[in-house]
Design a protein around this motif. Structure first.
Motif, PDB file in Angstrom:
ATOM      1  N   TYR A   1       0.833  -1.207   0.000  1.00 30.67           N
ATOM      2  CA  TYR A   1       0.000   0.000   0.000  1.00 30.67           C
ATOM      3  C   TYR A   1       0.868   1.259   0.000  1.00 30.67           C
ATOM      4  N   GLY A   2       1.879   1.277   0.867  1.00 32.53           N
ATOM      5  CA  GLY A   2       2.690   2.479   1.008  1.00 32.53           C
ATOM      6  C   GLY A   2       3.530   2.758  -0.229  1.00 32.53           C
ATOM      7  N   LEU A   3       4.102   1.696  -0.830  1.00 36.92           N
ATOM      8  CA  LEU A   3       4.910   1.899  -2.029  1.00 36.92           C
ATOM      9  C   LEU A   3       4.039   2.393  -3.179  1.00 36.92           C
ATOM     10  N   THR A   4       2.862   1.806  -3.340  1.00 43.21           N
ATOM     11  CA  THR A   4       2.008   2.237  -4.444  1.00 43.21           C
ATOM     12  C   THR A   4       1.612   3.698  -4.269  1.00 43.21           C
ATOM     13  N   SER A   5       1.311   4.092  -3.029  1.00 43.98           N
ATOM     14  CA  SER A   5       1.030   5.516  -2.778  1.00 43.98           C
ATOM     15  C   SER A   5       2.224   6.378  -3.174  1.00 43.98           C
ATOM     16  N   THR A   6       3.410   5.920  -2.801  1.00 46.00           N
ATOM     17  CA  THR A   6       4.619   6.680  -3.132  1.00 46.00           C
ATOM     18  C   THR A   6       4.808   6.771  -4.646  1.00 46.00           C
TER      19      THR A   6
END
Lengths: 252, 252, 252, 252
Positions: A99-104
């Motif tokens: 989730y966090g990488l895709t947001s980034t």
């Protein structure tokens, strides 16, 4: 080090670019496709993304160490739209990392004014492929029509298990941020690295985005893979009295 | 308790020290090497690092409890550069722990003005070793040349899987912080604790950093290990009609 | 994206509603029950809850992508109390996700003025069920009496392992927030999706909350499942000389 | 809900109390011992500690739900020191939970002015025990002498694997906070719940802290367990021609 860390390498102006994602996955279809674009077209490394959710690992090339990361290259081809190509050797190692990488990644896309997202990948069929269809999934009706016109297949309830990892979340989080996103999934047996499936996906992308690349090197790799499959089938025929079929499930 | 917690035990001035890391890993090569330095040279405990990413564990020595930690000792030998030696019994238990601990270790190194980092470890070959080569990986071309001159081997695409854990991240995060870092990896079968590989690594380090230590106790431990291997091979020969080879893969 | 993220879709006024939770679990009893309510009664989607503790996944329906989430529907039936129905395809993937999601669900319930919580689920018996009892657990003596009157069974030390996941935490965290909560657990073999158990649970809920629904479609699904069980038993009788019993433990 | 959450139930003044911890572990020795104190001596529930690192679970007793927690009871016996007794059914489910919970437990101890910590547990020997020795580990030399006088055994390098979980961290973190702490570990086979080992540990504690309890109920449970062991040994003798020994390793 932050949980997600964007390193700016260069900051060129791009003209309404599209994001093209090709991280490792089924049959390495997306990764092969993204890397083929970078080999065939002029590109510039613009961002690296590091994360504590990547493996705690450096890769070594001739003694030089590189920390696990994902990379964005800017591609400004003579024909077609500008592209931001996202590639790398790693997926996140846990759910919150995904989730966090895709947001980034979508933050980086936003910096460059990306107006559409193409996540590239493979969909496993469990059988050798004769004709390489490309399945699609999107977040908007408009985008679906565009892809439909380009020959993408949209099937009820396929892929049955949905789409997981960064490719799936680019659609899910893209939709929440109002960035139209699609996933182009080349059919692939799921047992082997599949350059033909990568080519099928790129041909659709080419139709929609408008670049011009040669597929010679992908075709060479495909020939090598076919040779491997041929040898496996020969061995099977010698060992088994039953008529050979094209189901490769036994390699699993 | 904080996720990563530095306890200051002493705060001596060091003169352009190098960091030498030897935490547990393949063949315990790095750990043996770091502990040998601490046994042979005068040293002072300067920092302990505790972390919620270490096992939730105390070790007991004669009834006295010590919380899982990593330790930094300052070594100021008569010959050669000052050293900060990082040793301990634990690695982090998860990916974010690896990243966070390595950052914390580099913070400590920074406090002492460390100007180069040497991560010590082993690289598994799957075979008994005749000649103990030491493989290298670095973050700068300068450092590579220095190590090359000292006899370190640099091979294309080796180690194939990159370097994982604290040793790998000392290179990866060190590079991002502009601290030149290298990993010295002694070849080792990968099946046994390997004092000879540790000695090979220390001999390189000695060449570059300039200390003077005796290898007597490491050689004794190596003789003990060789005795173990000899007995295993004897048992194998009695049980098997095939000629003995030096492949120990069957012990796995 | 936040760890737990509430999306407001609509914001109707509800009159002292009850929360009815039916997420996936044993025999899909709770999920079947909640979905049956939404099929049979008019409802309005009011909230979506996204979380980085859900699988990193989109589901695809006719090419349209939807990010993993849980949904709240408002139901304002002509007869009986207003309801807030919580359904979805996912549970959290880790302990802290379970705690955090349940807190978030209770926050939503609080927004709508929920005055009682009904968690619906199944309790596995390991045997085919003749009579579908519904076991109960509550947080207040009052609530227990109400359910007792409606025919819910309260047994000493059952379920033996307690109640895990969102259903359990709705009781545990509900109690800490002074929201009366109960869990209605339909007995079920534990081997199959069980529409009859779902119906038994709904009949209790109907008695307490006062809505009016038809069970025709649940009964049809139950007949289909019984056909499956009959075929399994036939196969068993042909293969085994021992008299058939109704213990399905061998399917495991 | 916070990651670690202290609920104050009562707030009596205690006079230089000691903390006695008995959470689940090897042979349930610590848990049996702590629960025996609470059964035999008057006590008052003073704190509950909830945590997202406990299982996401409620236990059910006669239909009433209780969220997973650890409990502190105040014990102010006529003879001996005041005690704060920590008991419960759960350990943390992950490393950071172990560290965080133990810190929280020490915070509660600090609130009550605890001046010494006794962690109770078992140490597995792999054999049936004739004489129930109690092993010790401490954080201060003074404490060690006190325990030594009371008959606690201190052995070099035992327990070999150190002490893990809350008991270990009460020593490790207690030492860092300057609260003298010890672990009293009753020898136990490791295969069975062991009331005799719990009694041995309590007898030491009684010697040091000075309370007065009856061991009748623990002795009854011990007799029941011995009956179980006797039956297992009988079955073994009938099935095996070899002379029975007291090694229970085959039950594993």
């Amino acid at each position: 080090m932050d949980e997600f860390d964007i390193e700016t390498v260069a900051d060129p102006e791009l003209d309404d670019p599209v994001l093209v994602e090709g991280l490792p996955g089924v049959g390495h279809v997306g990764k092969l496709a993204a890397e083929h674009l970078l080999e065939e077209l002029d590109s510039e490394l613009v961002r690296r993304v590091y994360s504590t959710h990547f493996p705690p690992q450096v890769s070594i090339d001739e003694g030089q160490a590189s920390l696990a990361c994902a990379e964005f290259h800017a591609v400004t081809p003579e024909e077609g739209q500008d592209m931001l190509v996202l590639s790398g050797d790693h997926q996140a190692q846990d759910n919150q990392g995904h989730y966090g990488l895709t947001s980034t990644f979508l933050d980086v896309a936003d910096d460059f004014g990306v107006e559409r997202v193409f996540a590239l990948g493979g969909v496993p069929t469990g059988e050798l492929i004769e004709e390489y269809d490309v399945l699609g999934a999107t977040t908007t009706e408009d985008f679906r029509e565009t892809l439909d016109d380009a020959g993408v297949e949209f099937r009820e309830d396929e892929p049955a298990g949905g789409i997981v990892g960064v490719s799936g979340l680019l659609l899910g989080l893209g939709k929440r941020r109002d960035v139209p996103a699609c996933c182009l999934m080349g059919e692939t047996s799921g047992y082997l690295v599949d350059p033909k499936s990568a080519q099928a996906v790129l041909e659709i992308l080419q139709e929609v985005v408008g670049f011009d690349v040669d597929y010679g090197t992908l075709e060479e790799r495909a020939d090598e893979m076919e040779e491997v499959v041929r040898k496996i089938q020969e061995m099977e025929q010698q060992n088994s009295p039953s008529p050979a079929d094209e189901d490769l499930r036994y390699i699993g």
